[in-house]
Design a protein around this motif. Structure first.
Motif, mmCIF file in Angstrom:
data_model
loop_
_atom_site.group_PDB
_atom_site.id
_atom_site.type_symbol
_atom_site.label_atom_id
_atom_site.label_comp_id
_atom_site.label_asym_id
_atom_site.label_seq_id
_atom_site.Cartn_x
_atom_site.Cartn_y
_atom_site.Cartn_z
ATOM 1 N N VAL A 1 0.824 -1.193 0.000
ATOM 2 C CA VAL A 1 0.000 0.000 0.000
ATOM 3 C C VAL A 1 0.871 1.261 0.000
ATOM 4 C CG1 VAL A 1 -1.645 1.347 1.375
ATOM 5 C CG2 VAL A 1 -1.962 -1.113 1.104
ATOM 6 N N ALA A 2 1.954 1.252 0.743
ATOM 7 C CA ALA A 2 2.795 2.441 0.887
ATOM 8 C C ALA A 2 3.758 2.645 -0.277
ATOM 9 C CB ALA A 2 3.582 2.349 2.189
ATOM 10 N N LEU A 3 4.136 1.589 -0.968
ATOM 11 C CA LEU A 3 5.136 1.696 -2.030
ATOM 12 C C LEU A 3 4.724 2.641 -3.163
ATOM 13 C CD1 LEU A 3 7.931 0.751 -2.740
ATOM 14 C CD2 LEU A 3 6.931 -1.176 -3.939
ATOM 15 N N PRO A 4 3.498 2.585 -3.694
ATOM 16 C CA PRO A 4 3.126 3.546 -4.743
ATOM 17 C C PRO A 4 3.185 4.996 -4.276
ATOM 18 C CG PRO A 4 1.571 1.728 -4.710
ATOM 19 C CD PRO A 4 2.450 1.573 -3.515
ATOM 20 N N ALA A 5 2.825 5.235 -3.039
ATOM 21 C CA ALA A 5 2.901 6.596 -2.518
ATOM 22 C C ALA A 5 4.353 7.056 -2.418
ATOM 23 C CB ALA A 5 2.231 6.667 -1.149
ATOM 24 N N LEU A 6 5.245 6.174 -2.016
ATOM 25 C CA LEU A 6 6.665 6.519 -1.939
ATOM 26 C C LEU A 6 7.268 6.763 -3.322
ATOM 27 C CD1 LEU A 6 7.873 4.105 0.881
ATOM 28 C CD2 LEU A 6 7.531 6.586 1.008
#
Length: 119
Positions: free
Chosen positions: A7-12
């Motif tokens: 979930v966090a990887l695309p935002a990063l």
């Protein structure tokens, strides 16, 4: 842990792309400022290649305008800075800078020597 990373990887990745685009835009802005200053100095000296000098220092696709205004010369440089990847249309900005310099041919005194400043 894996679900949170997914979930966090695309935002990063998006954050990293935005940071890189910000650095590229800042570098293009600095090139606009440098080009305007170089063009204004050259035009103030009366160089005929002031436009070419400013264009060579400006970012790709930049427009250069030189205006003689009485005792000064104004050089304006504007350049497009497209957004990253698929956000080209959304984050595209137009960068610009203006520099003004006193013309050297009008800064000479009545005796032909350089005038003192401030007088």
């Amino acid at each position: 842990m894996t679900a949170e990373t997914a979930v966090a990887l695309p935002a990063l990745v998006l954050l990293a792309a935005m940071l890189v685009w910000g650095v590229v835009a800042a570098a293009a802005q600095i090139r606009c400022v440098d080009a305007a200053r170089a063009g204004a100095r050259a035009a103030a000296r009366g160089d005929t290649d002031a436009d070419a000098l400013a264009r060579s220092a400006a970012p790709p696709g930049a427009t250069v305008r030189i205006a003689v205004e009485g005792e000064s010369v104004r050089v304006t440089v504007e350049a497009p800075c497209p957004g990253p990847g698929r956000l080209v249309e959304v984050l595209s900005v137009r960068l610009g800078a203006t520099a003004v310099a006193g013309r050297e041919d009008v800064l000479t005194g009545a005796a032909g020597g350089a005038s003192t400043w401030p007088s």
